[in-house]
Design a protein around this motif. Structure first.
Motif, PDB file in Angstrom:
ATOM      1  N   LEU A  67      54.974  -7.996  -3.448  1.00 50.25           N
ATOM      2  CA  LEU A  67      57.215  -9.186  -2.583  1.00 50.25           C
ATOM      3  C   LEU A  67      57.075 -10.622  -3.455  1.00 50.25           C
ATOM      4  CD1 LEU A  67      55.634  -7.695   1.224  1.00 50.25           C
ATOM      5  CD2 LEU A  67      58.309  -7.281  -0.582  1.00 50.25           C
ATOM      6  N   LYS A  68      55.516 -11.318  -2.593  1.00 53.96           N
ATOM      7  CA  LYS A  68      55.811 -12.317  -3.623  1.00 53.96           C
ATOM      8  C   LYS A  68      56.150 -12.749  -4.608  1.00 53.96           C
ATOM      9  CE  LYS A  68      52.210 -16.501  -3.785  1.00 53.96           C
ATOM     10  NZ  LYS A  68      51.277 -17.198  -3.843  1.00 53.96           N
ATOM     11  N   ASN A  69      55.880 -12.078  -5.875  1.00 47.54           N
ATOM     12  CA  ASN A  69      56.102 -12.021  -7.154  1.00 47.54           C
ATOM     13  C   ASN A  69      57.852 -11.284  -7.154  1.00 47.54           C
ATOM     14  OD1 ASN A  69      53.455 -13.538  -7.742  1.00 47.54           O
ATOM     15  ND2 ASN A  69      53.529 -10.799  -8.707  1.00 47.54           N
ATOM     16  N   ASN A  70      58.111 -10.830  -6.481  1.00 49.18           N
ATOM     17  CA  ASN A  70      59.519 -10.575  -6.062  1.00 49.18           C
ATOM     18  C   ASN A  70      60.581 -12.055  -5.777  1.00 49.18           C
ATOM     19  OD1 ASN A  70      62.258  -9.009  -5.014  1.00 49.18           O
ATOM     20  ND2 ASN A  70      61.102  -7.732  -6.483  1.00 49.18           N
ATOM     21  N   VAL A  71      61.267 -11.851  -6.647  1.00 45.92           N
ATOM     22  CA  VAL A  71      62.811 -12.571  -6.597  1.00 45.92           C
ATOM     23  C   VAL A  71      64.156 -12.504  -6.074  1.00 45.92           C
ATOM     24  CG1 VAL A  71      64.226 -14.480  -7.470  1.00 45.92           C
ATOM     25  CG2 VAL A  71      61.616 -14.642  -8.064  1.00 45.92           C
ATOM     26  N   SER A  72      64.675 -12.389  -4.754  1.00 52.49           N
ATOM     27  CA  SER A  72      65.435 -11.587  -4.029  1.00 52.49           C
ATOM     28  C   SER A  72      67.080 -11.824  -4.331  1.00 52.49           C
ATOM     29  CB  SER A  72      66.172 -11.501  -2.587  1.00 52.49           C
ATOM     30  OG  SER A  72      67.169 -11.227  -1.767  1.00 52.49           O
ATOM     31  N   ARG A  73      68.345 -11.749  -4.886  1.00 51.92           N
ATOM     32  CA  ARG A  73      69.189 -12.833  -5.389  1.00 51.92           C
ATOM     33  C   ARG A  73      69.940 -12.567  -4.751  1.00 51.92           C
ATOM     34  NH1 ARG A  73      66.837  -9.738  -9.368  1.00 51.92           N
ATOM     35  NH2 ARG A  73      68.049  -7.894  -9.144  1.00 51.92           N
ATOM     36  N   LEU A  74      69.953 -12.021  -3.044  1.00 51.36           N
ATOM     37  CA  LEU A  74      70.790 -11.420  -2.450  1.00 51.36           C
ATOM     38  C   LEU A  74      71.746 -12.474  -1.998  1.00 51.36           C
ATOM     39  CD1 LEU A  74      70.037  -8.529   0.170  1.00 51.36           C
ATOM     40  CD2 LEU A  74      71.511  -8.823  -1.739  1.00 51.36           C
TER      41      LEU A  74
END
Length: 386
Positions: free
Chosen positions: A115-122
């Motif tokens: 989760l920490k490495n994921n970047v939300s683009r919403l």
């Protein structure tokens, strides 16, 4: 399928989706959401409906299912910032905690790192202000209200639905909340829960309301307090609406009950008088957006739109809204009798700005457009409510 029947189907699927996620039935979850490469109803992914405190992502974390979490993150609609509602679990209170915080609390270290490495683009979506009416004057179905009515069916909808159109359904919902004894208290609690996402003080103020009119007034008053940024959050959520490929953030959906109640008040509360004279709105836009407002063009504003009956009080809000180096001053003819006419909220507003607010989804015709004589960056545009 009509929008009203779609809401009922969505309500059933939201319940099935969250029940399946809670019980680790991921085949049912994929049946409803689809696959990241071929999504079916991805706009439901961040939904936390009434009587639930966790979303699908939270449940996958609880199950410590790395592959499911990874697959959920592949949906463009997956919001890693999704916060749990108020509640207590094995690790204590989880209200307001993000997915990563809950993962750390349960010692799901690999998932927490994912989760920490994921970047939300919403949140990076550019909220649209201008929605052209290219095929007549058919009513837009406001996507956020539609999902909210599905996710909070018990709280807002009457047991028997007679409506055939979306606007008729909104009227039925209003009658249910306003006239059925005790129903307004149920709505109050859901609206307070929604306000918690943005401002705990607003949440507590609404929750403390003892009378129905006090509750209605608190909704309007909170909307006009610039310091709590509620205006910003609500209208950004509404401007993110799409007829297709709707990608709401978790906070957008969490604010749904507040947005719904404010829309109902603007449409149906008899304490808010309709305005039928000229109102004014000042807005800063990009050069590209400015060019959309051509004479003869019909369009809808999908958010709540504030205007004033006094030109000098039609100021641009500094905290939110479209941005750019061009200024538009709208002169709006509101004389067309309709439920889209702006409402006079000044009696319940925090500031005396002679404010008139259009319900979300109001439609307009551009009737005139002229450059300002004294400000080269300003264009004066005349609109007529339709």
């Amino acid at each position: 399928m009509t929008s009203v029947s779609e809401i009922q189907v969505d309500a059933e699927e939201i319940n099935s989706l969250l029940f399946a996620a809670k019980n680790g039935q991921w085949n049912v979850v994929w049946k409803i959401l689809g696959h990241p490469s071929k999504p079916r109803k991805p706009f439901l992914l961040n939904c936390i409906p009434e009587n639930r405190r966790w979303g699908v992502l939270h449940q996958a974390i609880w199950w410590n299912n790395y592959s499911v979490v990874n697959k959920l993150l592949q949906f463009p609609t997956c919001d890693i910032r999704i916060k749990a509602k108020e509640g207590v679990s094995e690790i204590g209170p989880t209200g307001g905690k993000s997915a990563e915080e809950i993962a750390l609390g349960f010692k799901r270290t690999e998932i927490a790192q994912l989760l920490k490495n994921n970047v939300s683009r919403l949140g990076a979506q550019a909220p649209e202000t201008f929605h052209p009416l290219s095929s007549g004057l058919q009513d837009y179905v406001l996507s956020l209200l539609k999902v909210t009515l599905a996710a909070y069916k018990t709280a807002f909808q009457p047991q028997q639905i007679e409506s055939k159109t979306f606007n008729d359904l909104l009227r039925e919902v209003w009658q249910n909340v306003n006239a059925v004894p005790g129903r307004w208290k149920v709505a109050r609690d859901k609206v307070a829960e929604a306000a918690y996402v943005v401002c705990e003080e607003t949440c507590n103020n609404i929750k403390a309301c003892k009378r129905k009119q006090e509750f209605y007034e608190a909704i309007i008053n909170a909307y006009t307090i610039e310091e709590n940024y509620l205006y910003d959050h609500l209208n950004t959520a509404l401007r993110r609406q799409r007829q297709a490929d709707y990608m709401p953030t978790a906070d957008d959906l969490a604010l749904g009950p507040y947005v719904l109640m404010y829309q109902l008040l603007l449409l149906f509360w008899n304490k808010l008088r309709k305005e039928s004279s000229i109102t004014y709105r000042r807005m800063r836009v990009s050069a590209t957006d400015l060019e959309k407002y051509q004479v003869g063009t019909k369009f809808a504003w999908m958010s709540f739109v504030s205007s004033s009956v006094e030109l000098e009080k039609a100021v641009m809000f500094p905290t939110c809204g479209p941005s750019g180096d061009k200024i538009i001053v709208f002169t709006i003819d509101t004389s067309t009798p309709s439920h889209w006419q702006p409402r006079n909220i000044e009696k319940f507003a925090m500031y005396m700005e002679r404010e008139r607010v259009f319900p979300a989804g109001a439609k307009f015709l551009v009737t005139n457009r002229t450059p300002d004589r004294t400000n080269t960056d300003q264009t004066n545009i005349s609109l007529k409510l339709i």
